[in-house]
Design a protein around this motif. Structure first.
Motif, mmCIF file in Angstrom:
data_model
loop_
_atom_site.group_PDB
_atom_site.id
_atom_site.type_symbol
_atom_site.label_atom_id
_atom_site.label_comp_id
_atom_site.label_asym_id
_atom_site.label_seq_id
_atom_site.Cartn_x
_atom_site.Cartn_y
_atom_site.Cartn_z
ATOM 1 N N GLU A 95 14.442 -7.442 7.738
ATOM 2 C CA GLU A 95 13.991 -8.455 7.334
ATOM 3 C C GLU A 95 13.941 -8.740 5.748
ATOM 4 O O GLU A 95 13.381 -9.890 5.389
ATOM 5 N N LYS A 96 14.081 -7.638 5.113
ATOM 6 C CA LYS A 96 13.843 -7.569 3.664
ATOM 7 C C LYS A 96 12.524 -8.114 3.363
ATOM 8 O O LYS A 96 12.098 -8.437 2.512
ATOM 9 N N LYS A 97 11.428 -7.552 4.354
ATOM 10 C CA LYS A 97 10.041 -7.768 3.694
ATOM 11 C C LYS A 97 9.148 -6.947 4.541
ATOM 12 O O LYS A 97 9.527 -6.323 5.541
ATOM 13 N N SER A 98 8.088 -6.651 3.813
ATOM 14 C CA SER A 98 7.032 -5.735 4.498
ATOM 15 C C SER A 98 6.526 -6.218 5.819
ATOM 16 O O SER A 98 6.589 -7.253 5.930
ATOM 17 N N ILE A 99 6.044 -5.282 6.557
ATOM 18 C CA ILE A 99 5.482 -5.626 7.887
ATOM 19 C C ILE A 99 4.313 -6.648 7.663
ATOM 20 O O ILE A 99 4.034 -7.381 8.553
ATOM 21 N N THR A 100 3.348 -6.245 6.700
ATOM 22 C CA THR A 100 2.429 -6.968 6.466
ATOM 23 C C THR A 100 2.645 -8.337 6.048
ATOM 24 O O THR A 100 2.060 -9.222 6.430
ATOM 25 N N LEU A 101 3.861 -8.425 5.195
ATOM 26 C CA LEU A 101 4.335 -9.818 4.937
ATOM 27 C C LEU A 101 4.698 -10.821 6.198
ATOM 28 O O LEU A 101 4.439 -11.821 6.310
ATOM 29 N N ILE A 102 5.232 -10.004 7.002
ATOM 30 C CA ILE A 102 5.853 -10.553 8.328
ATOM 31 C C ILE A 102 4.618 -10.927 9.276
ATOM 32 O O ILE A 102 4.689 -12.287 9.618
ATOM 33 N N PHE A 103 3.558 -10.211 9.150
ATOM 34 C CA PHE A 103 2.427 -10.840 9.978
ATOM 35 C C PHE A 103 1.814 -11.886 9.043
ATOM 36 O O PHE A 103 1.403 -12.921 9.695
ATOM 37 N N GLY A 140 3.126 -14.475 11.427
ATOM 38 C CA GLY A 140 2.154 -14.210 12.651
ATOM 39 C C GLY A 140 2.588 -13.234 13.741
ATOM 40 O O GLY A 140 3.834 -12.706 13.340
ATOM 41 N N GLU A 141 1.939 -12.502 14.414
ATOM 42 C CA GLU A 141 2.113 -11.540 15.415
ATOM 43 C C GLU A 141 3.257 -11.905 16.345
ATOM 44 O O GLU A 141 3.998 -10.768 16.724
ATOM 45 N N ASN A 142 3.254 -12.865 16.936
ATOM 46 C CA ASN A 142 4.144 -13.269 18.019
ATOM 47 C C ASN A 142 5.713 -13.328 17.416
ATOM 48 O O ASN A 142 6.447 -12.687 18.024
ATOM 49 N N SER A 143 5.696 -13.586 15.978
ATOM 50 C CA SER A 143 7.136 -13.511 15.422
ATOM 51 C C SER A 143 7.549 -12.005 15.294
ATOM 52 O O SER A 143 8.545 -11.776 15.416
#
Ligand code: S3P
Length: 180
Positions: free
Chosen positions: A44-52, A56-59
């Protein structure tokens, strides 16, 4: 393409040692090592923190399941450290169990709280939890997740677990369960 069936997967709550033990186990067994969280971040080229934060969690769970399927297609037998929630969503548990040996690193909520309390900000699901409520919060999440974790092929007590003991438990399990 036919999937390799001999991966070793580590599951367990955040802070249970999946990544560290997984990396060391792969070294001992001379296997490839994959950390699913790292794979997701690279993908995703981004951190898990940034994805959340951004999606959001569903994505995150959708991305996690997609990345898991990609990882399962790796032909090289690998040790794979899953995320703490991976097997609790969608069809992931069945997919994982079908692709190799699933090991649950079991720790009590109290032990997990001690390990996690100093880096809560790195954990999207725990970052708003007060230290005083940490054990109770973890105990609640653990009890929701145990139904999934307990379906692992092998359950190992994760407190003070050395990589050598983990390796031995996996060898014993394989010997006890191999067809004669
Ligand atoms: C999660 C655990 C994390 C990461 C994400 C969600 C969870 O992985 O996948 O923050 O749902 O328990 P670790 O268990 O490696 O910290």
């Amino acid at each position: 393409m036919q999937r390799a069936q001999q991966h070793i997967f580590l599951t367990g709550f955040m802070g249970s040692g999946k990544s560290t033990l997984g990396k060391n186990l792969a070294g001992l067994l001379q296997l490839n090592f994959i950390d699913l969280d790292n794979y997701i971040e690279t993908h995703e080229k981004k951190s898990i923190t940034l994805i959340f934060e951004q999606q959001g969690e569903n994505s995150f769970r959708k991305i996690e399941s997609t990345c898991l399927l990609e990882v399962l297609d790796v032909q090289q037998p690998s040790v794979i450290a899953l995320g703490g929630g991976t097997i609790c969503f969608g069809n992931n548990l069945a997919q994982v169990k079908n692709a190799g040996l699933l090991v649950y690193l079991e720790l009590s909520a109290a032990d997990l709280a001690i390990r996690l309390k100093n880096n809560l900000s790195e954990r999207p699901l725990l970052k708003n939890v007060n230290t005083e409520e940490l054990v109770t919060n973890i105990a609640g999440k653990l009890s929701d997740r145990e139904i999934f974790y307990r379906q692992a092929h092998l359950i190992v007590n994760g407190s003070n677990l050395s990589v050598q003991t983990l390796q031995q438990k996996i060898i014993d399990f394989k010997n006890e369960n191999s067809p004669i």
